[in-house]
Design a protein around this motif. Structure first.
Motif, PDB file in Angstrom:
ATOM      1  N   PHE A 237       0.939  -1.201  -0.083  1.00  0.00           N
ATOM      2  CA  PHE A 237      -0.079  -0.072   0.062  1.00  0.00           C
ATOM      3  C   PHE A 237       0.915   1.419   0.117  1.00  0.00           C
ATOM      4  O   PHE A 237       0.348   2.278  -0.613  1.00  0.00           O
ATOM      5  CB  PHE A 237      -1.109   0.189   1.114  1.00  0.00           C
ATOM      6  CG  PHE A 237      -2.311  -0.846   0.984  1.00  0.00           C
ATOM      7  CD1 PHE A 237      -3.005  -0.626  -0.118  1.00  0.00           C
ATOM      8  CD2 PHE A 237      -2.468  -1.837   2.045  1.00  0.00           C
ATOM      9  CE1 PHE A 237      -3.989  -1.493  -0.309  1.00  0.00           C
ATOM     10  CE2 PHE A 237      -3.447  -2.772   1.783  1.00  0.00           C
ATOM     11  CZ  PHE A 237      -4.471  -2.377   0.707  1.00  0.00           C
ATOM     12  N   ARG A 238       1.927   1.191   0.558  1.00  0.00           N
ATOM     13  CA  ARG A 238       2.952   2.539   0.770  1.00  0.00           C
ATOM     14  C   ARG A 238       3.493   2.698  -0.641  1.00  0.00           C
ATOM     15  O   ARG A 238       3.543   3.603  -0.970  1.00  0.00           O
ATOM     16  CB  ARG A 238       4.078   2.120   1.751  1.00  0.00           C
ATOM     17  CG  ARG A 238       3.862   2.363   3.193  1.00  0.00           C
ATOM     18  CD  ARG A 238       4.998   2.281   4.015  1.00  0.00           C
ATOM     19  NE  ARG A 238       4.826   2.099   5.321  1.00  0.00           N
ATOM     20  CZ  ARG A 238       4.805   0.911   5.906  1.00  0.00           C
ATOM     21  NH1 ARG A 238       5.157  -0.198   5.426  1.00  0.00           N
ATOM     22  NH2 ARG A 238       4.724   0.730   7.435  1.00  0.00           N
ATOM     23  N   TYR A 239       3.676   1.695  -1.336  1.00  0.00           N
ATOM     24  CA  TYR A 239       4.403   1.656  -2.414  1.00  0.00           C
ATOM     25  C   TYR A 239       3.347   2.320  -3.661  1.00  0.00           C
ATOM     26  O   TYR A 239       3.481   3.255  -4.320  1.00  0.00           O
ATOM     27  CB  TYR A 239       4.893   0.188  -3.224  1.00  0.00           C
ATOM     28  CG  TYR A 239       5.207   0.225  -4.595  1.00  0.00           C
ATOM     29  CD1 TYR A 239       6.514   0.891  -5.041  1.00  0.00           C
ATOM     30  CD2 TYR A 239       4.520  -0.380  -5.624  1.00  0.00           C
ATOM     31  CE1 TYR A 239       6.941   0.912  -6.205  1.00  0.00           C
ATOM     32  CE2 TYR A 239       4.916  -0.265  -7.018  1.00  0.00           C
ATOM     33  CZ  TYR A 239       6.196   0.312  -7.141  1.00  0.00           C
ATOM     34  OH  TYR A 239       6.536   0.239  -8.622  1.00  0.00           O
ATOM     35  N   ILE A 240       1.997   1.551  -3.868  1.00  0.00           N
ATOM     36  CA  ILE A 240       1.181   1.832  -4.903  1.00  0.00           C
ATOM     37  C   ILE A 240       0.358   3.327  -4.530  1.00  0.00           C
ATOM     38  O   ILE A 240      -0.008   3.993  -5.357  1.00  0.00           O
ATOM     39  CB  ILE A 240      -0.028   0.796  -4.956  1.00  0.00           C
ATOM     40  CG1 ILE A 240      -0.887   0.593  -3.864  1.00  0.00           C
ATOM     41  CG2 ILE A 240       0.514  -0.275  -5.667  1.00  0.00           C
ATOM     42  CD1 ILE A 240      -1.980  -0.319  -4.045  1.00  0.00           C
ATOM     43  N   GLY A 241       0.542   3.574  -3.247  1.00  0.00           N
ATOM     44  CA  GLY A 241      -0.015   4.665  -2.791  1.00  0.00           C
ATOM     45  C   GLY A 241       0.747   5.909  -3.393  1.00  0.00           C
ATOM     46  O   GLY A 241       0.353   7.408  -3.207  1.00  0.00           O
ATOM     47  N   ALA A 242       2.128   5.819  -3.316  1.00  0.00           N
ATOM     48  CA  ALA A 242       3.127   6.919  -3.771  1.00  0.00           C
ATOM     49  C   ALA A 242       4.280   6.307  -4.555  1.00  0.00           C
ATOM     50  O   ALA A 242       5.435   6.327  -4.010  1.00  0.00           O
ATOM     51  CB  ALA A 242       4.006   7.419  -2.273  1.00  0.00           C
ATOM     52  N   SER A 243       3.847   6.052  -5.565  1.00  0.00           N
ATOM     53  CA  SER A 243       4.918   5.559  -6.670  1.00  0.00           C
ATOM     54  C   SER A 243       4.738   6.341  -8.143  1.00  0.00           C
ATOM     55  O   SER A 243       3.414   6.511  -8.476  1.00  0.00           O
ATOM     56  CB  SER A 243       4.690   4.270  -6.707  1.00  0.00           C
ATOM     57  OG  SER A 243       5.612   3.607  -7.891  1.00  0.00           O
ATOM     58  N   ALA A 247       1.242   6.417 -10.093  1.00  0.00           N
ATOM     59  CA  ALA A 247       0.570   7.929  -9.973  1.00  0.00           C
ATOM     60  C   ALA A 247      -0.492   8.252 -10.811  1.00  0.00           C
ATOM     61  O   ALA A 247      -1.488   8.867 -10.647  1.00  0.00           O
ATOM     62  CB  ALA A 247       1.867   8.925 -10.056  1.00  0.00           C
ATOM     63  N   LYS A 248      -0.398   7.939 -12.108  1.00  0.00           N
ATOM     64  CA  LYS A 248      -1.553   8.236 -13.057  1.00  0.00           C
ATOM     65  C   LYS A 248      -2.759   7.542 -12.939  1.00  0.00           C
ATOM     66  O   LYS A 248      -3.627   8.295 -12.658  1.00  0.00           O
ATOM     67  CB  LYS A 248      -1.326   7.667 -14.418  1.00  0.00           C
ATOM     68  CG  LYS A 248       0.030   8.515 -15.023  1.00  0.00           C
ATOM     69  CD  LYS A 248       0.397   8.004 -16.443  1.00  0.00           C
ATOM     70  CE  LYS A 248       0.734   6.744 -16.695  1.00  0.00           C
ATOM     71  NZ  LYS A 248       2.039   6.247 -16.256  1.00  0.00           N
ATOM     72  N   GLU A 249      -2.845   6.250 -12.473  1.00  0.00           N
ATOM     73  CA  GLU A 249      -4.141   5.831 -12.167  1.00  0.00           C
ATOM     74  C   GLU A 249      -4.650   6.213 -10.775  1.00  0.00           C
ATOM     75  O   GLU A 249      -5.807   6.425 -10.475  1.00  0.00           O
ATOM     76  CB  GLU A 249      -3.950   4.359 -12.033  1.00  0.00           C
ATOM     77  CG  GLU A 249      -3.868   3.658 -13.705  1.00  0.00           C
ATOM     78  CD  GLU A 249      -4.389   2.163 -13.787  1.00  0.00           C
ATOM     79  OE1 GLU A 249      -4.863   1.621 -12.659  1.00  0.00           O
ATOM     80  OE2 GLU A 249      -4.105   1.430 -14.813  1.00  0.00           O
ATOM     81  N   VAL A 250      -3.834   6.448  -9.878  1.00  0.00           N
ATOM     82  CA  VAL A 250      -4.395   6.965  -8.568  1.00  0.00           C
ATOM     83  C   VAL A 250      -5.035   8.070  -8.621  1.00  0.00           C
ATOM     84  O   VAL A 250      -5.959   8.518  -7.985  1.00  0.00           O
ATOM     85  CB  VAL A 250      -3.103   6.816  -7.627  1.00  0.00           C
ATOM     86  CG1 VAL A 250      -3.323   7.374  -6.304  1.00  0.00           C
ATOM     87  CG2 VAL A 250      -2.436   5.252  -7.114  1.00  0.00           C
ATOM     88  N   LYS A 251      -4.088   9.099  -9.530  1.00  0.00           N
ATOM     89  CA  LYS A 251      -5.083  10.444  -9.522  1.00  0.00           C
ATOM     90  C   LYS A 251      -6.132  10.308 -10.459  1.00  0.00           C
ATOM     91  O   LYS A 251      -7.269  10.934  -9.965  1.00  0.00           O
ATOM     92  CB  LYS A 251      -3.871  11.278 -10.044  1.00  0.00           C
ATOM     93  CG  LYS A 251      -2.716  11.713  -9.312  1.00  0.00           C
ATOM     94  CD  LYS A 251      -1.769  12.682  -9.965  1.00  0.00           C
ATOM     95  CE  LYS A 251      -2.393  14.139  -9.744  1.00  0.00           C
ATOM     96  NZ  LYS A 251      -2.618  14.868  -8.403  1.00  0.00           N
ATOM     97  N   ILE A 252      -6.190   9.644 -11.643  1.00  0.00           N
ATOM     98  CA  ILE A 252      -7.358   9.396 -12.296  1.00  0.00           C
ATOM     99  C   ILE A 252      -8.608   8.943 -12.099  1.00  0.00           C
ATOM    100  O   ILE A 252      -9.617   9.427 -11.857  1.00  0.00           O
ATOM    101  CB  ILE A 252      -6.935   8.572 -13.722  1.00  0.00           C
ATOM    102  CG1 ILE A 252      -6.054   9.523 -14.519  1.00  0.00           C
ATOM    103  CG2 ILE A 252      -8.083   8.210 -14.657  1.00  0.00           C
ATOM    104  CD1 ILE A 252      -6.666  10.764 -15.230  1.00  0.00           C
TER     105      ILE A 252
END
Length: 624
Positions: A237-243, A247-252
């Motif tokens: 979770f730490r990785y996919i939350g700030a990587s 980043a593109k999919e997390v923001k989109i």
């Protein structure tokens, strides 16, 4: 959340009740037995640097005697000062200054030895950590793909990886322990000579604290071991939350709050489970500390009374009180370190268990050499395969021949089993049933490493190595990393040469954004780099698994035109959903739900009007 939980472990811990699967506390006997891992551990340290290890041990033996010598010199100084003060002026001070000078020299030597020991500990620890990490990577490279796709294996790998760094402290602990034991022996001799009762008081002062620390060390080990899957989830979770990769999919998709919330939920459960142990440890630690203080001051009272009665001198008082205080502290350290060493040894068990894991697919002494050239090809005889920990057949009852020098395409919907066939062909797995023949001999009879050396595979989920562009291509045959001509030729064949020509530092340019001065590439550019790896291998068999998904139509056509030209005389396998490229193959194998539906040329399959014709027609309609 269920999606992420399933990603990590089939052997789940009940996170709503962390104690549901908690291991029972270890007994003293089990902790003592855990120390049996230490000899093997120290053999590895010895192999790391015999010279540094011996020097470290000698320095510690010398340092072990220094505290007793210093205390005794201090006693002599005090007694001499008192004698001189009672005798009056005019007495010779030579002996006093000799004692003071001796203490000064010993203090300087002790500090120098201490600093040298710390330095050796650091250097030896770093060297051991580096060599252990290298050994772990090399051993991991020998294990089967099936093991890497198992959650329990990843738990063991994670624990072993942590030990490559954390267990270097165990070396310092054990050596310090031996040093302390020697010092304790000297101090105990002095105390017993004056009053044996002092030894009993010391035991009263330290044994309860030792038992308490042992208990809570067991609880900590049990908690950490139990929560290994959850800690991996937290790291994920730490990785996919700030990587930059996500980043593109997390923001989109607006996933930031979702990921942070699930991280917080799991982190809080781990925090409260750990808090429960920590609070209990602090509470009982205060009680044991009070018992220890009572034992120390009881001994101090005895020494004072004997001094007042004239049995002991002031120097004796200083020596005994100092010896008792040091002895108590050293005993506490030794006993607590015993518990800590037992805990460290338990973790060492995880370390050695990983290295005890053996691959199921490994070369035997009688392994056959791969035919050069391959004359007949591969024959699949009633091949079936199930992935580990599942009852579902990925493929079954497959019977077909991949002829030597033939270009064959595998076609089917997602999940049909196409990539599984490639894994079996390259012996990343062995069939669950049936067999695969190479030139009439079961594939199991050949050396698996030699077989893979004759296969150039680019999977659809190829790795984007955060390394130099030239190295990214050279991984196809890494022993040729320094062969610039070979790398350049492979880049040309895979159409990566034009990509690299635009990079500021050419083949030496770091690609990827994880490290300084790295230049990122587009998906299509990365794919050309990956395709070049297959040509770098110059193998008898070339496999492209969905190699053009990120390429435009023109680049895709050029890739397959070159592929067709460059694989003349070679056996080639192509997996693609694009029928405009599949039709270039000599024959096409259509797979559905893990079973072969039909096989033939493009024209033959269209004429049969079966599944291939249906899929081809559906795709063709998209261009009308």
């Amino acid at each position: 959340m269920a999606l992420f939980q399933n990603l990590f472990s089939k052997r789940r811990i009940n996170t709503t009740n962390p104690n549901a699967q908690e291991k029972s506390p270890l007994s003293f006997r089990e902790r003592f037995q855990a120390l049996s891992n230490l000899p093997a551990f120290f053999r590895l340290i010895w192999q790391t640097s015999p010279g540094m290890f011996i020097t470290n041990a000698i320095l510690r033996i010398i340092r072990a005697a220094i505290p007793v010598v210093m205390l005794y010199i201090a006693k002599l100084i005090i007694d001499e000062v008192i004698r001189l003060s009672e005798a009056g002026s005019g007495e010779d001070l030579t002996y006093l200054w000799l004692l003071v000078g001796s203490e000064f020299v010993i203090a300087i030597v002790s500090d120098a030895f201490n600093r040298l020991t710390v330095l050796l500990d650091s250097l030896l620890g770093d060297k051991f950590a580096n060599e252990s990490s290298e050994r772990l990577m090399r051993h991991a490279g020998t294990l089967d793909l099936a093991q890497f796709e198992d959650a329990d294996f990843y738990d063991k790998l994670e624990r072993a990886r942590r030990q490559t760094v954390r267990r270097t402290m165990l070396m310092t602990q054990v050596l310090s322990q031996l040093q302390s034991v020697i010092t304790i022996g000297f101090l105990a001799i002095g105390l017993v000579a004056f009053s044996p009762w002092l030894i009993l008081l010391i035991l009263v002062a330290v044994v309860p604290a030792f038992l308490g620390e042992s208990h809570f060390n067991e609880k900590n080990y049990s908690l950490n071991n139990q929560w290994t899957p959850e800690r991996r989830q937290l790291d994920y979770f730490r990785y996919i939350g700030a990587s930059d990769d996500t980043a593109k999919e997390v923001k989109i998709f607006g996933l930031s709050d979702f990921l942070a919330s699930h991280f917080a939920t799991l982190a809080d459960k781990y925090y409260y489970a750990n808090k429960k142990v920590a609070v209990s440890r602090a509470r009982w630690g205060s009680v044991f500390a009070a018992i220890g203080a009572a034992g120390y001051y009881g001994a101090y009272v005895i020494i004072i009374l004997q001094t007042v009665n004239g049995t002991l001198s002031i120097g004796d008082l200083t020596f005994l009180s100092g010896s008792f205080m040091r002895l108590r502290g050293l005993l506490e350290t030794v006993l607590n370190q015993f518990s800590s060493m037992a805990e460290g040894s338990l973790y060492l068990k995880d370390f050695f268990e990983f290295f005890d894991m053996k691959p199921l697919i490994s070369p035997s002494a009688e392994a056959l050499a791969i035919p050069k050239p391959i004359r007949q090809g591969f024959v699949f005889e009633d091949v079936g395969f199930k992935y580990p920990n599942t009852d579902k057949w990925a493929i079954r009852h497959l019977n077909f021949t991949l002829h030597a020098g033939e270009k064959m395409a595998f076609v089917g919907e997602n999940g049909a089993g196409k990539t599984t066939l490639i894994k079996l062909l390259s012996r990343l797995y062995d069939p669950t049933e049936g067999r695969i023949l190479l030139d009439g001999t079961d594939l199991r009879e050949y050396d698996p490493d030699a077989l893979r050396n004759e296969i150039g595979v680019i999977f659809q989920d190829f790795v984007r190595y955060q390394m130099a562009a030239g190295t990214n291509i050279a991984v196809g045959k890494i022993e040729l990393e320094q062969d610039a001509d070979k790398i350049g030729d492979a880049a040309y064949r895979g159409m990566a040469d034009k990509v690299i020509a635009k990079l500021p530092q050419g083949y030496g340019q770091m690609i990827g954004k994880k490290f300084a001065d790295g230049v990122d590439l587009s998906g299509g550019e990365w794919q050309k780099i990956a395709i070049s790896r297959a040509y770098m291998r110059d193998a008898q068999i070339l496999v492209l698994d969905e190699p053009t998904a990120a390429l435009d139509a023109r680049a895709e056509y050029e890739v397959f035109r070159r592929f067709s030209d460059l694989t003349k005389g070679k056996t080639a396998v192509l997996i693609s959903h694009r029928f405009s490229t599949v039709r270039m193959a000599d024959r096409i194998l259509v797979i559905e739900n893990g079973q072969m539906l039909e096989v033939g040329t493009h024209e033959e399959l269209l004429h049969r009007d079966g599944k291939y014709a249906e899929l081809f027609g559906l795709q063709a309609q998209g261009y009308l």
